[in-house]
Scaffold this motif. Structure first.
Motif, PDB file in Angstrom:
ATOM      1  N   ILE B 168      70.009-123.976  -5.549  1.00  0.00           N
ATOM      2  CA  ILE B 168      69.111-123.304  -6.497  1.00  0.00           C
ATOM      3  C   ILE B 168      69.363-121.801  -6.487  1.00  0.00           C
ATOM      4  CG2 ILE B 168      67.043-122.835  -5.102  1.00  0.00           C
ATOM      5  CD1 ILE B 168      65.546-124.135  -7.581  1.00  0.00           C
ATOM      6  N   LYS B 169      69.741-121.266  -5.348  1.00  0.00           N
ATOM      7  CA  LYS B 169      70.079-119.835  -5.284  1.00  0.00           C
ATOM      8  C   LYS B 169      71.239-119.560  -6.229  1.00  0.00           C
ATOM      9  CE  LYS B 169      69.174-118.561  -0.492  1.00  0.00           C
ATOM     10  NZ  LYS B 169      69.921-118.119   0.683  1.00  0.00           N
ATOM     11  N   GLN B 170      72.224-120.459  -6.168  1.00  0.00           N
ATOM     12  CA  GLN B 170      73.386-120.297  -7.024  1.00  0.00           C
ATOM     13  C   GLN B 170      72.995-120.372  -8.491  1.00  0.00           C
ATOM     14  OE1 GLN B 170      76.375-122.973  -5.677  1.00  0.00           O
ATOM     15  NE2 GLN B 170      77.865-122.263  -7.194  1.00  0.00           N
ATOM     16  N   CYS B 171      72.112-121.305  -8.767  1.00  0.00           N
ATOM     17  CA  CYS B 171      71.630-121.489 -10.139  1.00  0.00           C
ATOM     18  C   CYS B 171      70.954-120.221 -10.646  1.00  0.00           C
ATOM     19  CB  CYS B 171      70.674-122.665 -10.151  1.00  0.00           C
ATOM     20  SG  CYS B 171      70.222-123.224 -11.764  1.00  0.00           S
ATOM     21  N   ILE B 172      70.150-119.595  -9.768  1.00  0.00           N
ATOM     22  CA  ILE B 172      69.477-118.353 -10.153  1.00  0.00           C
ATOM     23  C   ILE B 172      70.512-117.245 -10.346  1.00  0.00           C
ATOM     24  CG2 ILE B 172      67.827-116.581  -9.435  1.00  0.00           C
ATOM     25  CD1 ILE B 172      66.444-118.814  -7.776  1.00  0.00           C
ATOM     26  N   ALA B 173      71.476-117.202  -9.402  1.00  0.00           N
ATOM     27  CA  ALA B 173      72.479-116.133  -9.445  1.00  0.00           C
ATOM     28  C   ALA B 173      73.318-116.210 -10.715  1.00  0.00           C
ATOM     29  CB  ALA B 173      73.375-116.220  -8.214  1.00  0.00           C
ATOM     30  N   GLU B 174      73.571-117.434 -11.169  1.00  0.00           N
ATOM     31  CA  GLU B 174      74.378-117.589 -12.374  1.00  0.00           C
ATOM     32  C   GLU B 174      73.644-117.117 -13.624  1.00  0.00           C
ATOM     33  OE1 GLU B 174      75.534-121.658 -12.425  1.00  0.00           O
ATOM     34  OE2 GLU B 174      76.941-121.355 -10.765  1.00  0.00           O
ATOM     35  N   GLY B 175      72.346-117.008 -13.492  1.00  0.00           N
ATOM     36  CA  GLY B 175      71.570-116.532 -14.632  1.00  0.00           C
ATOM     37  C   GLY B 175      71.041-117.686 -15.454  1.00  0.00           C
ATOM     38  N   VAL B 176      69.833-117.554 -15.914  1.00  0.00           N
ATOM     39  CA  VAL B 176      69.207-118.611 -16.695  1.00  0.00           C
ATOM     40  C   VAL B 176      68.763-118.027 -18.024  1.00  0.00           C
ATOM     41  CG1 VAL B 176      67.530-120.461 -16.622  1.00  0.00           C
ATOM     42  CG2 VAL B 176      68.233-119.366 -14.494  1.00  0.00           C
ATOM     43  N   GLU B 177      68.961-118.816 -19.054  1.00  0.00           N
ATOM     44  CA  GLU B 177      68.543-118.363 -20.368  1.00  0.00           C
ATOM     45  C   GLU B 177      67.205-118.983 -20.706  1.00  0.00           C
ATOM     46  OE1 GLU B 177      71.115-118.505 -23.987  1.00  0.00           O
ATOM     47  OE2 GLU B 177      72.601-118.851 -22.416  1.00  0.00           O
ATOM     48  N   ALA B 178      66.434-118.264 -21.495  1.00  0.00           N
ATOM     49  CA  ALA B 178      65.187-118.844 -21.961  1.00  0.00           C
ATOM     50  C   ALA B 178      65.416-119.429 -23.340  1.00  0.00           C
ATOM     51  CB  ALA B 178      64.090-117.786 -22.000  1.00  0.00           C
ATOM     52  N   ARG B 179      65.826-120.698 -23.341  1.00  0.00           N
ATOM     53  CA  ARG B 179      65.976-121.384 -24.622  1.00  0.00           C
ATOM     54  C   ARG B 179      64.827-122.348 -24.683  1.00  0.00           C
ATOM     55  NH1 ARG B 179      69.908-124.791 -23.666  1.00  0.00           N
ATOM     56  NH2 ARG B 179      70.574-123.877 -21.717  1.00  0.00           N
ATOM     57  N   TYR B 180      64.019-122.197 -25.670  1.00  0.00           N
ATOM     58  CA  TYR B 180      62.890-123.104 -25.655  1.00  0.00           C
ATOM     59  C   TYR B 180      62.329-123.342 -27.037  1.00  0.00           C
ATOM     60  CZ  TYR B 180      58.184-124.854 -25.010  1.00  0.00           C
ATOM     61  OH  TYR B 180      57.046-125.583 -25.091  1.00  0.00           O
ATOM     62  N   GLU B 181      62.006-124.595 -27.227  1.00  0.00           N
ATOM     63  CA  GLU B 181      61.353-124.985 -28.456  1.00  0.00           C
ATOM     64  C   GLU B 181      60.289-125.969 -28.031  1.00  0.00           C
ATOM     65  OE1 GLU B 181      62.824-127.187 -32.333  1.00  0.00           O
ATOM     66  OE2 GLU B 181      64.351-125.931 -31.397  1.00  0.00           O
ATOM     67  N   ARG B 182      59.098-125.741 -28.469  1.00  0.00           N
ATOM     68  CA  ARG B 182      58.009-126.602 -28.020  1.00  0.00           C
ATOM     69  C   ARG B 182      58.235-128.037 -28.505  1.00  0.00           C
ATOM     70  NH1 ARG B 182      52.762-127.465 -30.334  1.00  0.00           N
ATOM     71  NH2 ARG B 182      53.430-126.070 -31.993  1.00  0.00           N
ATOM     72  N   LYS B 183      58.149-128.958 -27.549  1.00  0.00           N
ATOM     73  CA  LYS B 183      58.450-130.340 -27.923  1.00  0.00           C
ATOM     74  C   LYS B 183      57.198-131.209 -27.990  1.00  0.00           C
ATOM     75  CE  LYS B 183      63.080-130.168 -25.990  1.00  0.00           C
ATOM     76  NZ  LYS B 183      63.083-129.458 -24.695  1.00  0.00           N
ATOM     77  N   TRP B 184      56.128-130.766 -27.331  1.00  0.00           N
ATOM     78  CA  TRP B 184      54.905-131.579 -27.442  1.00  0.00           C
ATOM     79  C   TRP B 184      54.188-131.228 -28.727  1.00  0.00           C
ATOM     80  CZ3 TRP B 184      50.405-128.711 -27.402  1.00  0.00           C
ATOM     81  CH2 TRP B 184      50.505-127.406 -26.891  1.00  0.00           C
ATOM     82  N   ARG B 185      53.709-132.230 -29.407  1.00  0.00           N
ATOM     83  CA  ARG B 185      53.085-132.017 -30.709  1.00  0.00           C
ATOM     84  C   ARG B 185      51.717-132.680 -30.763  1.00  0.00           C
ATOM     85  NH1 ARG B 185      55.303-128.140 -33.872  1.00  0.00           N
ATOM     86  NH2 ARG B 185      57.218-127.758 -32.721  1.00  0.00           N
TER      87      ARG B 185
END
Lengths: 169, 699
Positions: B168-185
């Motif tokens: 998970i450290k590696q995952c954070i280090a690689e950078g995360v994008e905020a891609r989001y579209e609300r899926k609950w309707r």
């Protein structure tokens, strides 16, 4: 379940018109027609008590508390006698009980909350939502609180809170 | 190159998750020992921060949010969690990445909070913790599918075994994008109305999509804007906007739609769908061992026996094992005092250091072993899951007087010392229940009262047998415990009555606790105790020492010098107020002194009655018997002795407690209120004993 069935046969055999006063607490019924003075009927209609509307009787003390069109209304017994009903509730004919009335090992499905307050909101967020199966795991040694299983985990709540939750068996 | 830009922009990582999801373990694994515990400004919510080394030269901040089930802003914890996530908390940077910790064995409910965090459109990494437990439960989770469904990276993890931490450290280090579209309707009608409000908000208030949606949901479901938890919506928006919202709300009501429930249900429906896609279950999804243990520890008879047994062992250890290091600390401070006295020239400075600083600070530090042992047990019970069961079986008793089931550990702990007891009240989530527990806890007779009881019992019945002593002692403990019940009930009926007690508590599966986490917590708590209570005690010890030592009268005997000192003057001034209790100015000095710490009463009495502190209690007893009023009538009559003990049962004579309450309640108001009401009760009770006893013909 049985007690309810008995009542049903009783009323049909007697072919007596049942009014809202005769419905059980927690029962969903359909309004057949209104009777009595025109002015009374008019007032009832204004509040949403019209033919073929489904209502749910919540409580029966001196006056009658019922839910009509998703709002809670308190009626005097006098007025409630004007409402003739048939037992065609929406709750698929099953008996509605409070969660706190169940005993250890009982399984049921959450039906609704009898009030709308922060406690209910909290319960909903913890996963106690209508349509969700719930199981009574045990009562604490002194009879309160209650341990239930919902959405695969265990939750403890006081009887007061369980009193807010309606379930169908 | 843009990649590096993403990398370097990460500065703050926030950990969010449900209680019992293993958040603390992950936080400890991230930060090792580079962590510190404080408070969010102005509130009693604990703020845990630390640093995480993503790579050798890449250090980022980590904030551990309070564990919550929701972000709906119904409690302070939720408010803080939400504010931190939105970057609105004071002195807290906006998070660059949110690590959402989910309990894999309880995914459905854990994902609820996830959906709320996701709505805030922050970059999220999911730490799917407790994979081993999910497996034991018969759950198989397809991590890739879950990641695809959720739309965020998912890292499987067993934090207690350090598995998944590096990933998970590696995952954070690689950078995360905020891609989001609300899926609950929700239902189309509701969605339309929400959109309508979003449009209005964007138009009138200039909000962006994200903020406007959250705000619209908040207004529709709880009837108030996010920004404020207390004020009504009216103070925030223009009238025409309010009018339109009112129209929408009326329309919804007519249709019988409840926005709040609709949103909750929509979220859970989507979660059900996600789980169906990514998880398969074998068996009935229960944990056999947990169920078997529960059947025993919540059993009608064995449950109680087990509870009583466990508590007895805990307190036995607190009193027995702790006594060795306590004696050692006592000896160390005594030796330090003696050594200081021997190397320094006699004078005011030496007197200040020996009798003020060393004796005063030593008197507090001596309780450290008890606090360490108590917090070991509290940490252990909390982490293994027994705490929730104990609260489950105790709740009925506690609720009779309006207390929360979780109050019993803080209250029981207060028999040892109110300070760890009050600190232990942190395990109670509801702030009002916690406040009530804190308010009544000091009435449980703590170990600092023991010396006072011992001295007064000896004065009351000089030839008392061990059984008589024990009987009187037990009576005092019972009196304090009864006081807790009565006052809790009273507060529930008066001061804190608006709060409807909510007791909805998760019973997590039994887990083997992480000893590292418990040790860290013990270190935190004892550090806090030493730092805060220590500084205040130090200051007050010096003040008391000064009051009793000045003005200097070198040619007078110790007794006369004391009477002429500031403390003596205060005692004499107090005499009219305490005379109805049968107390004179000398007892008054003892009472004043004991407001710093209860044991000080005994040492003050020693000085007051002109004794060398080295002498044994027997001599103090003789001094008590010889002490008289100026008219020659005996001072320490049985009624006065009982009166003093009763006074000590109730009075909050402990500066460290006041300091800790001050800190824990986030302000001076409750601390001073508590000091006032307990002193009042103590006074009235002692008055009732003396005057009532005299009316009945006793002396």
């Amino acid at each position: 379940m049985l007690s309810w069935l008995k009542k049903e046969t009783n009323s049909s055999s007697a072919t007596q018109e049942r009014t809202l006063c005769d419905a059980n607490n927690g029962q969903c019924v359909k309004i057949k027609c209104l009777q009595g003075q025109d002015s009374d009927c008019q007032r009832l209609r204004e509040m949403g008590f019209s033919e073929d509307v489904e209502i749910e009787k919540l409580n029966d003390n001196h006056a009658i508390l019922c839910k009509v069109c998703q709002t809670k209304v308190i009626l005097s017994r006098q007025l409630a006698k004007n409402i003739l009903i048939s037992d065609e509730g929406d709750a698929s004919m099953s008996e509605i009980k409070l969660l706190s009335e169940l005993t250890e090992g009982h399984k049921a499905t959450v039906h609704d909350f009898i009030e709308e307050n922060d406690t209910c909101a909290r319960l909903e967020e913890m996963g106690v939502t209508p349509g969700e199966p719930v199981e009574i795991i045990r009562y604490a040694p002194l009879g309160d609180p209650i341990e239930i299983r919902i959405r695969g985990y265990h939750l403890s709540l006081r009887k007061e809170e369980a009193d807010l939750i309606q379930v169908t068996l | 190159m843009p990649e590096t830009a993403v990398k370097n922009s990460i500065q703050t990582v926030v950990l969010a998750g449900n209680p019992n999801s293993g958040k603390t373990t992950v936080f400890n694994a991230f930060t090792k020992l580079r962590q510190k515990v404080g408070n969010y400004p102005g509130v009693t919510v604990e703020k845990k921060t630390g640093t995480l080394a993503l790579a050798k030269d890449r250090i980022v901040n980590v904030i551990d949010l309070p564990g919550t089930y929701s972000l709906a802003v119904r409690s302070i914890d939720e408010q803080i969690a939400r504010d931190v996530l939105l970057g609105r908390a004071p002195d807290t940077p906006k998070p660059d990445v949110v690590v959402c910790i989910l309990d894999a064995s309880n995914l459905e409910r854990n994902l609820y909070l996830f959906t709320q965090i996701q709505d805030l459109k922050l970059p999220i990494v999911v730490a799917l913790n407790m994979m081993d437990e999910a497996e034991a439960k018969g759950l198989t989770i397809d991590v890739d599918k879950l990641s695809k469904e959720l739309g965020v990276p998912v890292v499987p993890m067993i934090a207690t075994q350090n598995k998944g931490i590096e990933e998970i450290k590696q995952c954070i280090a690689e950078g995360v994008e905020a891609r989001y579209e609300r899926k609950w309707r929700m239902s189309p009608d509701l969605e339309e109305d929400v959109e309508h409000i979003v449009r209005l908000l964007k138009q009138h208030e200039g909000m962006d999509d994200n903020a406007a949606f959250s705000e619209a949901m908040s207004i529709l479901s709880i009837g108030r804007p996010i920004a404020s938890s207390k004020d009504s919506i009216k103070e925030f928006y223009k009238e025409e906007f309010l009018f339109q919202i009112q129209a929408i709300q009326d329309k919804l009501k007519k249709k019988g739609l409840r926005a709040r429930s609709a949103a909750v249900e929509a979220r859970y429906n989507w979660i059900k769908h996600v789980i169906k896609q990514s998880t398969t279950t074998e068996g009935d999804g229960t944990l056999a061992l947990t169920d078997r243990i529960d059947a025993f520890v919540t059993h009608k008879i064995f449950g109680w026996l087990f509870f009583i047994g466990v508590m007895s062992i805990m307190f036995y250890l607190i009193f027995s094992i702790a006594s060795y290091p306590m004696d050692l600390i006592d000896g160390l401070f005594a030796a330090l005092g003696a050594w200081t006295e021997s190397v320094m020239p006699p004078g005011i400075l030496t007197d200040l250091i020996v009798n003020g600083v060393i004796a005063g600070v030593g008197g507090v530090v001596i309780f450290l072993p008890q606090i360490l042992i108590l917090f070991f047990f509290i940490g252990f019970f909390q982490d293994c899951g027994y705490m929730a069961r104990a609260a489950f079986i105790m709740d009925r008793l506690m609720s009779k007087v309006g207390l929360h089931g979780k109050s019993f550990i803080p209250l029981l702990s207060s028999y040892a010392c109110a300070i760890p007891g009050i600190m232990a009240a942190r395990t109670i989530e509801s702030s009002k229940d916690r406040l009530m527990t804190i308010l009544v806890a000091p009435m449980m007779s703590c170990s600092a009262r023991l010396p006072v009881y011992t001295v007064m019992i000896a004065a009351l019945i000089p030839e008392a047998s061990a059984w008589q002593k024990a009987g009187i002692m037990l009576g005092m403990y019972a009196l304090g415990t009864a006081g807790v019940g009565v006052m809790a009930w009273f507060f529930k009926k008066t001061l804190l009555k608006h709060q409807k007690p909510i007791f909805i508590m998760e019973l997590p599966p039994y887990r083997f606790p992480s000893f590292k986490a418990i040790m860290l917590q013990m270190a935190d708590r004892s550090g806090m105790f030493l730092k805060r209570a220590g500084t205040i005690i130090l200051a007050m010890s010096i003040v008391l020492w000064a009051l009793m030592s000045f003005p200097k009268h070198d040619n007078l005997s110790a007794h006369d010098a004391l009477q002429k000192s500031y403390a003596g003057q205060i005692g004499t001034m107090m005499e009219p107020a305490i005379k109805p209790l049968g107390f004179d100015w000398r007892i008054g000095i003892g009472l004043v002194g004991s407001f710093a710490a209860r044991e000080v009463f005994v040492s003050t009495m020693n000085i007051v009655f002109n004794l060398d502190e080295e002498e044994e209690i027997e001599s103090l007893r003789d001094a008590f018997q010889q002490a008289t009023w100026p008219d020659g009538s005996p001072l320490f009559t049985p009624l006065v002795c009982i009166g003093i003990m009763v006074f000590f049962v109730f009075a909050l004579q402990c500066l460290s407690t006041v300091a800790v309450v001050w800190r824990e309640t986030g302000g001076w108001r409750w601390a001073l209120f508590q000091l006032f009401y307990l002193t009042l009760i103590a006074y009235l009770a002692a008055l009732a004993v003396y005057q009532g006893g005299r009316l009945l013909g006793y002396s």
